[in-house]
Structure formats: C-alpha cells, structure tokens
Design a protein around this motif. Structure first.
Motif, PDB file in Angstrom:
ATOM      1  N   ALA A   1       0.830  -1.204   0.000  1.00 58.10           N
ATOM      2  CA  ALA A   1       0.000   0.000   0.000  1.00 58.10           C
ATOM      3  C   ALA A   1       0.870   1.262   0.000  1.00 58.10           C
ATOM      4  O   ALA A   1       0.548   2.247  -0.674  1.00 58.10           O
ATOM      5  N   ALA A   2       1.985   1.218   0.746  1.00 54.67           N
ATOM      6  CA  ALA A   2       2.888   2.377   0.777  1.00 54.67           C
ATOM      7  C   ALA A   2       3.518   2.610  -0.590  1.00 54.67           C
ATOM      8  O   ALA A   2       3.614   3.749  -1.065  1.00 54.67           O
ATOM      9  N   LEU A   3       3.967   1.536  -1.228  1.00 56.56           N
ATOM     10  CA  LEU A   3       4.546   1.661  -2.565  1.00 56.56           C
ATOM     11  C   LEU A   3       3.506   2.176  -3.559  1.00 56.56           C
ATOM     12  O   LEU A   3       3.795   3.033  -4.401  1.00 56.56           O
ATOM     13  N   ASP A   4       2.301   1.650  -3.435  1.00 54.92           N
ATOM     14  CA  ASP A   4       1.236   2.033  -4.368  1.00 54.92           C
ATOM     15  C   ASP A   4       0.868   3.504  -4.202  1.00 54.92           C
ATOM     16  O   ASP A   4       0.652   4.235  -5.184  1.00 54.92           O
ATOM     17  N   ALA A   5       0.811   3.942  -2.975  1.00 51.77           N
ATOM     18  CA  ALA A   5       0.453   5.341  -2.726  1.00 51.77           C
ATOM     19  C   ALA A   5       1.517   6.292  -3.273  1.00 51.77           C
ATOM     20  O   ALA A   5       1.199   7.382  -3.775  1.00 51.77           O
ATOM     21  N   ALA A   6       2.772   5.851  -3.222  1.00 57.27           N
ATOM     22  CA  ALA A   6       3.865   6.720  -3.662  1.00 57.27           C
ATOM     23  C   ALA A   6       4.076   6.674  -5.169  1.00 57.27           C
ATOM     24  O   ALA A   6       4.371   7.700  -5.799  1.00 57.27           O
ATOM     25  N   TYR A   7       3.912   5.499  -5.763  1.00 51.71           N
ATOM     26  CA  TYR A   7       4.335   5.332  -7.160  1.00 51.71           C
ATOM     27  C   TYR A   7       3.212   4.894  -8.103  1.00 51.71           C
ATOM     28  O   TYR A   7       3.435   4.754  -9.301  1.00 51.71           O
ATOM     29  N   HIS A   8       2.030   4.626  -7.584  1.00 50.92           N
ATOM     30  CA  HIS A   8       0.838   4.334  -8.406  1.00 50.92           C
ATOM     31  C   HIS A   8       1.079   3.163  -9.360  1.00 50.92           C
ATOM     32  O   HIS A   8       0.771   3.235 -10.538  1.00 50.92           O
ATOM     33  N   PHE A   9       1.606   2.074  -8.820  1.00 47.79           N
ATOM     34  CA  PHE A   9       1.827   0.883  -9.640  1.00 47.79           C
ATOM     35  C   PHE A   9       0.505   0.273 -10.116  1.00 47.79           C
ATOM     36  O   PHE A   9       0.396  -0.189 -11.243  1.00 47.79           O
ATOM     37  N   THR A  10      -0.477   0.241  -9.227  1.00 44.00           N
ATOM     38  CA  THR A  10      -1.777  -0.298  -9.615  1.00 44.00           C
ATOM     39  C   THR A  10      -2.417   0.640 -10.631  1.00 44.00           C
ATOM     40  O   THR A  10      -2.587   1.832 -10.376  1.00 44.00           O
TER      41      THR A  10
END
Length: 649
Positions: free
Chosen positions: A548-557
């Motif tokens: 979730a932290a990675l997704d929030a920062a880099y929008h992988f999803t």
C-alpha cells in the motif's frame, strides 16, 4: 520474435531474447556436436520433425496466393499455386502441412499448359502437427494448385469485431505464423528449412486495408483489391497478412508506421528513431536487404511483443507508453532482418540461431545509440530472468541446440535459453576474440549464409573455420560445446554489472529494512528498467501495508506500463493485496500479450479465490484474445483445477 524485455529510456539517452547459478554445464561425450546434430542434410527426405514436408524430394520455390478476406465467415478462401523443384528423380508425391483447412480441389499444370485434377489425401489430424496433405503427381507437375478455405478457429489467424478495435468501426484480422501456424491459413511446406518467393492477390471489403510481409505501397489506394510481391526467399513462418482500418505515417524515406487512425501518429512519434537503428545495424553488419522497413501496430490482443515479418514488423501497442522507454522492441525486430530473416534457423530445434543472434545484435544497436549503461541494464534484467527460469525448467531445455524429440510442441522451447543464453554466448565470443575480430566475423557470417536456412552444426563448422582456427588459443572446441550443448550457463560467461542498478538495490534494501521509500528526486529519473529491477528484487511476498505504501507513492496499480504491470500484479496477488485485483483483471482483459499477462494468471490460479477471478476474467477477455494466448490461459486454468481436484497424498 520478441517475448521479453524491455528497453531503455531512449528519450533520456538521446538528451544526454542472469546470475551464474543455473545448472552446471556437464558436457559428456554423447552431447558432442556429432551426437546432437539436427538434420544437416538438405537432401534428407524429412529433416524437420515438426513438418510433414519432404524437401529432399520436392521443394516449393515460389508461392502464388489468390485469397478473399471474409469477415462474416471469419475465413480466408482461395488458392495456393506452387512452383516446384522435383529434386528426387523418383519422387511423385508432394506432402504439405495443413491444420484445419478445407481442401476443395487440387490440380496440376500439364506440359501443354493446361490444368488437370490430381488425386490427394488429407490425413487424420495430429493435435500438434495438423494434417498431412499428400498430393499424387505421377507427371511431376512443375506447378500444382490447391483450392481451399480456412477455419474460423485457425490457430494462425485472429478475427476481431469492430468493437474489439481502437476505432470501433471496422473489423480487423491478422496472422501469426511462427512457429508452425502458417499451415492453418496456407497449405505449405511449413518448415524454416524451405524458403520461397511469393506473390499474392487479395480481395477484401473496400473499407479495409490489406497488408502482407511483402512490398506494401504506402500510397496504395484502399479499394479492396491488393497485389503483393516478395522477391526475396523467405520461410513459411515469415508469411504474414493483416486487414483492417489501417493508415500510414512515414518515419523516413524507407521506414514508417501502419496503424489504426487514432494510433498512427502516436506510434510514429514513439518509433521515431527507427532509421537511426537501421543505420547502426548496417554499419555493423552490412546492408539492409529488404528495401523498406515498416511497422504495423496491432491491437493489444497480439500474443507477442513483436514479430519480424520482413518489410512489415508486427508490434504490440503495449510498448507505446509515451516516453520511448520500451521501443528496444524495434531494435530487436529490426535485428531479425539480419539474424533470422536473412540467415534462418533450419528447424525449431535451432531457434537460438534466430533469437540469440538477434538479442545480441539488438544489444549492440542499443549500446551504439544510447550508451553502454543502457545496454548493460538490459543484460542484467534478462540474465536475472534466465536464472529464475533455470531453477524450474528441465536441464535438457537449457541447451542452445536441442536434441530431436526434446520438444513435443515447437512453441514450448525456453525463451530465456534461445534469447538470453544465446546472446550471452555471442558476448562470450566477442570478449574472447575482441570486437575488432568478432564484428567482421559476424558481418561475414550474415553475408556468407544470406537467404539460407542452416542448422547449428553449420554455424559451428563456420565458426571453427573462420574464428577459432584463424585465432588459435582464444576459445576451445570444448568451451563451444559446453555453451551450445550443455545445460546452464558455463563458468566462462562474462559478467555484467550496472552501477545504476546498484543504486536501485540500495533503495530497495532501505525500504525493506526500514520502510524508507526511495527519494522522489531519485525515482523521478528512473527508467523503466530501474523500476523493473526494483520490483524484481523484492521478496516473493510483502506485507499488504508495504504494498500500500509503494502504491500510494508510485501508483503501480493501474500503471499503463506493461513491463511494470506484469511484475506488480503477480506480487500483489501472492501477497494478498486485493486492492489491486480490479486493476489486475482490467489489465489482463485489455491486453492479450502472453508475456505480460500469463504471470498474473499463473499466480491467480493458485488459490480458490484467485482461480475464480481468473476464470471470470478469462470469460470476458476470451473474445479479444488470440488463439495462442487463449490456449496458454486455458492450460493454466485446467492445470490448476486438476491439481485442486487431485486427492491429497
């Protein structure tokens, strides 16, 4: 063909196809060149185990097609006329490969120029090879014509309704003949050991543009009546056709893009460096011998990254992401104009002669245009993929040259072996002999075997005579055999490191150890390759809060970048990060490229909940998938169901 990786961030570069832990090579006596040779005798009756053809008896020299494109019936209908060379004076039969074709009539040209009926037999269908079509020709006719039509389920054709295209107005059809799918739309000697020239006359609805792997005229009128000529001899897997709402955008005087109207300008901008790539390849390896080099951008359902059809590369739109970060695919398919299209592998057991050489040439083009650092990142990523694959696959699939009988299906070879190990072997030779020796050798190799199909043994003979023997003490025959016939990667493999990846490794470690996200000022400059390396190096699973932290920062999803998506979604599925499920399902519905979507399917089917999502998604996506992709997904789901149903031991 391009299955794998990436490319560099070309925009940044212009402004300024593995670790050695694979199986250990064990070259035993029976793995010598003599023991493992594929059929090297061009006079043998049936040199290719994946074809019914017997070119040692009779060989197709020229093919003339008359075809009608029928979108309502989802079929090609017409005739194929063969100009034949009866090489065996006793031969009176022509054996052709077919798959799901309806044969309507067979005639032969007599000595007086008239045509007469010939007797023929269509054998029962083999699941992998199709049906042998045997034509009796007591008079050894110089030309034979087969009238036929295809099946709507032809494995080498995809038919798309208007709703499945970008423009939503015109249906679309395209072929994919490699490895042995040409036989599903033309009765042929469907083996790379046979090369032929061809002409074609194709009719279609007037609002449809038809293109082939031939002399497409950028100024051709869209009138439903098209003629084509391919004067250079090609093997059957390079026979290609496409039809749809297609327009042309030039890149240079000899290169351009065909695509749907809404895609063509975007694609031409993305592929703007094509002619520079051509110039680099010509300087290194000799003249481009195919006149034009055009690129056809297909719908997202195309099952591969690219297909090197001569004069008309087929390309997936998934590499068009707006920043030129994935267009080394063009360098790869262009490189096939020398390695594969010009000098062709003799049977699918020699596939590395196409893909290994092409991956090596691709990397040289990238290095020349965009720098050694960019090329080295590509090497590291591909070799990491190879290391992962070699932990799973049978050692016998890790040899470059395969024993006859190794592959039940020629589509089942190891991509990492053919592409990455093959290119690595050539880098090994390059470093041992030096570029001042190896580059002229490779250039002359392409010239010496131009427009020929050769087995691995021919390459070995040529390399020993023109490289090893002329430069003694550099490479031994035992080292050559270990690379070509042994499993794994030899200890002699040259090492490649990437300082930019070292920085990515440090950033990943900081995140895993302390939860520190990579600094935005650093990641803002990261290329696709660096993001791929960042995700690839993660543990098998992460905590959902980490994702979730990675997704929030880099929008992988929801990323539009397929190379990132094909790594992020499997990691999310394995880790139970269900927040990505909707976007993952949308991605594998929209995209049909096997390399990008199969990792997600393969992870989904491992749990009951994921299997249901995979099945539901596949049911929606299936109409837009190519038959090759459909088969891959079906097999993954069926295997998972069988495993779940098996009694516990």
């Amino acid at each position: 063909m391009r299955y794998s990786i990436l490319s560099l961030c070309l925009a940044a570069a212009l402004a300024a196809g593995c670790s050695r832990d694979g199986a250990t090579p064990s070259a035993t006596a029976d793995q010598s060149a003599a023991a493992v040779t594929t059929a090297d005798q061009t006079t043998s009756a049936r040199p290719d185990e994946y074809s019914y053809a017997e070119p040692g008896k009779v060989r197709i020299n020229d093919l003339a097609l008359e075809l009608k494109v029928d979108f309502d019936k989802k079929e090609l209908a017409g005739s194929a006329t063969y100009t034949l060379d009866w090489t065996d004076p006793k031969a009176t039969q022509l054996d052709l490969d077919t798959r799901d074709l309806t044969i309507e009539k067979v005639v032969g040209e007599r000595s007086d120029g008239k045509w007469a009926d010939l007797k023929y037999t269509l054998a029962a269908k083999d699941e992998k090879l199709g049906s042998r079509l045997t034509i009796d020709s007591p008079a050894r006719n110089p030309r034979i014509r087969v009238t036929y039509h295809t099946s709507p389920e032809a494995s080498g054709l995809q038919w798309m309704t208007p709703e499945m295209t970008q423009g939503k107005k015109t249906p679309f059809m395209f072929s994919q003949s490699q490895q042995i799918h040409a036989r599903s739309w033309v009765p042929l000697q469907d083996t790379p050991s046979v090369r032929f020239t061809y002409t074609a006359h194709v009719t279609s609805p007037q609002d449809t543009m038809v293109l082939m792997s031939a002399d497409n005229d950028p100024k051709a009128a869209r009138d439903g009546d098209y003629t084509f000529k391919m004067p250079q001899k090609i093997p059957s897997y390079l026979l290609a056709i496409a039809a749809g709402d297609l327009v042309f955008q030039p890149i240079s005087g000899r290169a351009g893009v065909w695509a749907e109207p809404g895609m063509v300008k975007k694609a031409a901008t993305e592929f703007a460096d094509t002619d520079k790539m051509m110039q680099t390849a010509e300087r290194l390896y000799g003249p481009y011998r195919w006149e034009r080099y055009d690129i056809l951008v297909l719908p997202p359902s195309f099952p591969y990254g690219g297909m090197e059809n001569p004069r008309l590369t087929f390309a997936t739109p998934t590499v068009i992401v707006g920043d030129k970060s994935l267009v080394s695919l063009v360098a790869h398919e262009l490189a096939h104009s020398w390695s594969g299209n010009l000098v062709t592998f003799y049977t699918p057991n020699d596939s590395w002669l196409n893909e290994g050489f092409t991956s090596y040439v691709e990397n040289r083009i990238i290095e020349d245009l965009y720098g050694k650092e960019a090329a080295d990142m590509e090497k590291v990523i591909s070799r990491n993929e190879l290391a992962a694959e070699y932990k799973e696959i049978d050692p016998k699939l890790q040899a470059l040259a395969l024993r006859p009988g190794t592959l039940a299906d020629p589509d089942g070879s190891s991509a990492s072996t053919n592409y990455t190990k093959g290119a690595w072997f050539l880098q090994f030779l390059e470093e041992r002999f030096g570029r001042e020796t190896f580059d002229p050798f490779l250039k002359e190799y392409f010239n010496h075997f131009a427009f020929q199909s050769i087995p691995t043994t021919k390459f070995i003979e040529y390399a020993k005579a023109n490289l090893l023997d002329k430069n003694p003490g550099k490479v031994t025959e035992a080292e050559m055999d270990a690379w070509i016939y042994g499993p794994g990667v030899p200890d002699s493999a040259p090492k490649t490191v990437s300082p930019r990846f070292d920085a990515v490794d440090a950033a990943r470690k900081a995140f895993l150890d302390a939860g520190t996200l990579p600094a935005k000022e650093a990641t803002a400059k990261w290329s696709t390759q660096e993001w791929v390396h960042f995700i690839d190096g993660m543990p098998k699973t992460l905590k959902t809060e980490q994702l979730a932290a990675l997704d929030a920062a880099y929008h992988f999803t929801g990323t539009p970048n397929g190379e990132i998506a094909q790594r992020w979604y499997p990691l999310a599925v394995r880790s139970g990060y269900t927040q990505a499920n909707t976007a993952a399902a949308e991605f594998i519905t929209r995209v049909g490229r096997r390399k990008l979507i199969m990792p997600t399917y393969n992870e989904l089917v491992k749990t009951p909940e994921g299997l249901k999502l995979a099945e539901d998604t596949f049911a929606k996506a299936r109409p837009g998938y190519h038959p090759i992709t459909t088969t891959s997904v079906e097999e993954a789901i069926a295997k998972a169901k069988a495993t779940a149903a098996a009694p516990a031991k």
